[in-house]
Design a protein around this motif. Structure first.
Motif, PDB file in Angstrom:
ATOM      1  N   ALA A 153      22.023 -35.133  43.157  1.00  0.00           N
ATOM      2  CA  ALA A 153      22.673 -34.639  44.369  1.00  0.00           C
ATOM      3  C   ALA A 153      23.941 -33.888  43.961  1.00  0.00           C
ATOM      4  CB  ALA A 153      23.024 -35.792  45.289  1.00  0.00           C
ATOM      5  N   SER A 154      23.969 -32.619  44.277  1.00  0.00           N
ATOM      6  CA  SER A 154      25.068 -31.764  43.843  1.00  0.00           C
ATOM      7  C   SER A 154      26.316 -31.996  44.694  1.00  0.00           C
ATOM      8  CB  SER A 154      24.627 -30.303  43.968  1.00  0.00           C
ATOM      9  OG  SER A 154      25.590 -29.458  43.417  1.00  0.00           O
ATOM     10  N   THR A 155      27.443 -32.186  44.035  1.00  0.00           N
ATOM     11  CA  THR A 155      28.693 -32.411  44.788  1.00  0.00           C
ATOM     12  C   THR A 155      29.797 -31.489  44.243  1.00  0.00           C
ATOM     13  OG1 THR A 155      29.163 -34.223  43.250  1.00  0.00           O
ATOM     14  CG2 THR A 155      28.188 -34.815  45.384  1.00  0.00           C
ATOM     15  N   THR A 169      21.780 -26.876  47.966  1.00  0.00           N
ATOM     16  CA  THR A 169      23.246 -26.955  48.115  1.00  0.00           C
ATOM     17  C   THR A 169      23.901 -25.649  47.731  1.00  0.00           C
ATOM     18  OG1 THR A 169      23.358 -29.336  47.851  1.00  0.00           O
ATOM     19  CG2 THR A 169      25.267 -28.081  47.123  1.00  0.00           C
ATOM     20  N   ALA A 170      23.391 -25.013  46.675  1.00  0.00           N
ATOM     21  CA  ALA A 170      23.970 -23.732  46.230  1.00  0.00           C
ATOM     22  C   ALA A 170      23.863 -22.696  47.336  1.00  0.00           C
ATOM     23  CB  ALA A 170      23.255 -23.251  44.970  1.00  0.00           C
ATOM     24  N   ALA A 171      22.795 -22.743  48.109  1.00  0.00           N
ATOM     25  CA  ALA A 171      22.639 -21.794  49.226  1.00  0.00           C
ATOM     26  C   ALA A 171      23.679 -22.082  50.305  1.00  0.00           C
ATOM     27  CB  ALA A 171      21.232 -21.880  49.805  1.00  0.00           C
ATOM     28  N   ALA A 208      23.795 -14.558  42.514  1.00  0.00           N
ATOM     29  CA  ALA A 208      22.865 -15.696  42.340  1.00  0.00           C
ATOM     30  C   ALA A 208      23.701 -16.939  42.052  1.00  0.00           C
ATOM     31  CB  ALA A 208      21.921 -15.419  41.175  1.00  0.00           C
ATOM     32  N   VAL A 209      23.637 -17.913  42.948  1.00  0.00           N
ATOM     33  CA  VAL A 209      24.443 -19.132  42.786  1.00  0.00           C
ATOM     34  C   VAL A 209      23.531 -20.261  42.322  1.00  0.00           C
ATOM     35  CG1 VAL A 209      26.044 -20.732  43.919  1.00  0.00           C
ATOM     36  CG2 VAL A 209      25.933 -18.335  44.655  1.00  0.00           C
ATOM     37  N   SER A 210      23.887 -20.869  41.206  1.00  0.00           N
ATOM     38  CA  SER A 210      23.023 -21.923  40.675  1.00  0.00           C
ATOM     39  C   SER A 210      23.806 -22.843  39.741  1.00  0.00           C
ATOM     40  CB  SER A 210      21.848 -21.309  39.895  1.00  0.00           C
ATOM     41  OG  SER A 210      21.081 -22.318  39.275  1.00  0.00           O
TER      42      SER A 210
HETATM   43  C1  AGP Z   1      21.415 -30.433  45.893  1.00  0.00           C
HETATM   44  O1  AGP Z   1      21.996 -31.710  46.031  1.00  0.00           O
HETATM   45  C2  AGP Z   1      20.020 -30.504  45.354  1.00  0.00           C
HETATM   46  N1  AGP Z   1      19.961 -31.190  44.121  1.00  0.00           N
HETATM   47  C3  AGP Z   1      19.347 -29.133  45.318  1.00  0.00           C
HETATM   48  O2  AGP Z   1      19.356 -28.626  46.636  1.00  0.00           O
HETATM   49  C4  AGP Z   1      20.021 -28.075  44.416  1.00  0.00           C
HETATM   50  O3  AGP Z   1      21.255 -27.682  44.956  1.00  0.00           O
HETATM   51  C5  AGP Z   1      19.099 -26.856  44.359  1.00  0.00           C
HETATM   52  O4  AGP Z   1      17.876 -27.260  43.771  1.00  0.00           O
HETATM   53  C6  AGP Z   1      19.682 -25.681  43.551  1.00  0.00           C
HETATM   54  O5  AGP Z   1      19.898 -26.091  42.235  1.00  0.00           O
HETATM   55  P1  AGP Z   1      20.764 -25.106  41.281  1.00  0.00           P
HETATM   56  O6  AGP Z   1      22.138 -25.018  41.887  1.00  0.00           O
HETATM   57  O7  AGP Z   1      20.746 -25.746  39.933  1.00  0.00           O
HETATM   58  O8  AGP Z   1      20.073 -23.764  41.296  1.00  0.00           O
END
Ligand code: AGP
Length: 621
Positions: A409-411, A312-314, A355-357
């Motif tokens: 799941a990242s939101t 998701t960060a990408a 770097a996005v994280s």
């Molecule tokens: C997104 O819903 C996932 N959990 C996964 O793609 C996540 O975004 C990815 O592992 C990156 O994580 P980070 O942002 O903690 O680096």
């Protein structure tokens, strides 16, 4: 066990603990969620001990089974070990141990290390509690005298035999009250309590017990007893202790009445965006990023930006690319971290890496920024976790203020990451003179309207949820988007994959006719993100993409602006969003897709917050 529960977001396919009493170790393990280990412990009954190590697993080598769960033990059962990371030369080491007569009960790389450690422990011929170049281990309990040193020296020798990433914690029955640990590339922090000390992959593991922590550096070895912490450097010298501030935000995280963390976090997005935007203008109205410790003259020499991230960060990075290129007129590449360093990228001192994280602990991203820095690039971390490894290993940090994100799941991190990278882009435009202060303020004014618009979209969630519930039997969904809508399509598809376990794929809408349209058959569900009609060159093409799939029997769900009636005749369902400038549209369009995936997974009775096979932070490559 409380510490493991706080680390469960890192992996939850099996778990175990080892408790060290006087002259004995008890190991209890269970497959599945941590609750299964708790039940196992209930049957075992209370365990006496002076030290304990635990592990909650995200399987890398070997199936999630009780046998493969950590801790792993030596053949005589006197030594227990837990490990986070991947031992890249485990196969060779395993073969040499087999040849020496060692037997294995698991398929893990960790068990290989447990036997190596036992072998070095038994072979230790020195006396006393020194390690490295004669560093005396402090605070060794009386009944562990001499053995603590043997265990530490064994660990020191084992470290030099391992390739790959590891955080290792070990205990020995003959050294009660002593934990020996070592790390290379995987995270490890030490919590300093009163007559008790802690070790964890991140401070969250022990932050309810202590607010004082120590950072452990690369290739450092640590010996922890209830009253002392001894840290040895890679050359065997005493290491200087680096104290660490602990981010306690995670402590107070509860669902606050929401059924799942994901639903709570989807609804926290207005706040996350607003908090990330807050206090960015100085008295004269200039954009200020005081945490961005990169001199302006360096930023003015930057001739390329590379955004590095995963998942998701990408996708947030892909959205930001459109804005940064438009505002700053310099090329922006977006690279998956795990691909970046193997493609021999063109990176130098004029490259700015972003770097996005969310977690700041993603191993792929950590290794990528290390590679970029070795090539001379400056690195800005856009992270949601202060004090995380990525923030500590970057030249500068731009924090997203989304608050702790617990659901796998990242939101809210996604929309906060877009907001933060937009702020970074505007700052670059300001420093480099691409945009005047009044133009930047206009952009920021428009951004400041987004939280309210996101709230409006959330109020319209019932149609989205109702639609999702009708699709529980679907086994494939296609997402289409163009321009900034394309990464939103990718993100929408990822949400559905990771929590509803439905195969979903995002495509650039213009790409459909170059092959993927062959997938369209009667009844195929296609979700299309439609640009604002005020960008007719984009809008018109996407509307014709809807017609193309509709003509082949697709069931079309469309995300479109209020008032855009042109989509009505081709859409089975329309999720409406308030009008907003094109570059800001992803912050609104993604919300119905998040709600859609969350509701569909819920309707399927799935574990929305901890989906199968996943971990919140992937701390292995
Ligand atoms: C997104 O819903 C996932 N959990 C996964 O793609 C996540 O975004 C990815 O592992 C990156 O994580 P980070 O942002 O903690 O680096």
């Amino acid at each position: 066990m409380g510490g493991l529960a706080r680390l469960e977001y890192r992996g939850y396919d099996s778990a175990g603990i080892a408790v060290g009493a006087t002259q004995s170790l008890t190991v209890v393990k269970a497959v599945g969620k941590l609750a299964n280990l708790t039940s196992e412990l209930d049957t075992v009954g209370p365990l006496e001990g002076r030290a304990a190590i635990g592990h909650t697993r995200w399987a890398t080598h070997g199936q999630p089974t009780t046998a493969n769960a950590h801790p792993h033990t030596s053949l005589d059962g006197d030594l227990a070990l837990v490990h986070n990371g991947i031992i890249e030369n485990a196969t060779q080491l395993h073969a040499s141990l087999l040849a020496e007569g060692y037997t294995f009960v698991s398929d893990t790389d960790t068990e290989v290390v447990a036997h190596l450690l036992a072998r070095e422990f038994l072979a230790d011929s020195e006396d006393g509690d020194t390690v490295g170049h004669g560093v005396e281990i402090e605070g060794v309990p009386e009944d562990a005298a001499g053995t603590a040193g043997a265990l530490a020296r064994a660990m020191n020798r084992v470290m030099s035999q391992l390739d790959g990433a590891f955080t290792l914690l070990a205990m020995h029955a003959e050294a009660p009250g002593v934990i020996v640990a070592a790390r290379r590339s995987s995270p490890l922090v030490i919590g300093l309590g009163k007559n008790e000390n802690f070790l964890g992959s991140d401070a969250l593991a022990f932050s309810e017990h202590t607010q004082r922590a120590l950072e452990v550096g690369q290739d450092e070895l640590v010996v922890v007893t209830p009253t002392a912490v001894t840290i040895i450097g890679v050359e065997g010298e005493p290491a200087t202790k680096k104290f660490l501030e602990i981010d306690f935000a995670h402590d107070r995280v509860t669902k606050d009445g929401w059924p799942t963390f994901m639903e709570k976090e989807i609804n926290e997005q207005p706040r996350a965006i607003a908090d990330t935007l807050a206090d960015r203008l100085d008295a004269e109205g200039y954009l200020t990023l005081d945490e961005l410790r990169i001199p302006s003259e360096v930023l003015r020499t930057v001739d390329k930006v590379i955004i590095i991230a995963c998942g998701t960060a990408a996708y947030a990075g892909h959205v930001a690319r459109y804005a940064i290129e438009h505002w700053c007129r310099i090329p922006v590449e977006v690279e998956l971290a795990h691909e970046f360093r193997y493609r021999d990228p063109v990176v130098n001192e004029k490259t700015l890496v972003v770097a996005v994280s969310q977690s700041g602990e993603t191993m792929d991203t950590i290794m990528a920024i290390r590679h970029a820095r070795e090539q001379g690039a400056r690195v800005v971390a856009v992270v949601n976790t202060p004090g995380s490894t990525i923030s500590r290993e970057s030249d500068a940090v731009l924090l997203t203020h989304a608050g702790p994100e617990i659901a796998v799941a990242s939101t809210k991190a996604f929309t906060a990451q877009i907001t933060a990278t937009y702020i970074l882009g505007l700052y670059l435009a300001q420093v480099r003179g691409n945009k005047y202060i009044d133009e930047i303020q206009d952009y920021l004014d428009k951004l400041s309207e987004i939280p309210g618009k996101v709230s409006e979209v959330l109020k319209r969630g019932e149609l989205v949820r109702m639609t999702a519930r009708t699709l529980v039997d679907e086994n494939s969904v296609i997402y289409l988007g163009r321009h900034v809508g394309f990464p939103v399509a990718l993100e929408g598809a990822l949400k559905l994959k990771e929590i509803a376990y439905i195969h979903a794929e995002g495509f650039a809408a213009g790409e459909l006719k170059h092959g993927p349209i062959a997938l369209i058959e009667e009844g195929q569900v296609v979700i299309i993100i439609v640009p604002t009609p005020r960008r007719p060159e984009l809008h018109r093409k996407v509307v014709s993409n809807i017609q193309e799939v509709r003509a082949r029997g697709a069931r079309t769900i469309v995300v479109a602006e209020d008032g855009d009636e042109s989509v009505n005749e081709f859409a089975e369902t329309v999720f409406r969003v308030p009008p907003t400038p094109t570059l800001y549209a992803p912050l609104l369009a993604v919300v119905p897709l998040q709600v859609f995936a969350c509701e569909l997974a819920t309707a399927k009775g799935l574990d929305v917050d901890q989906p199968r096979n996943l971990a919140k932070s992937v701390t292995v490559e």
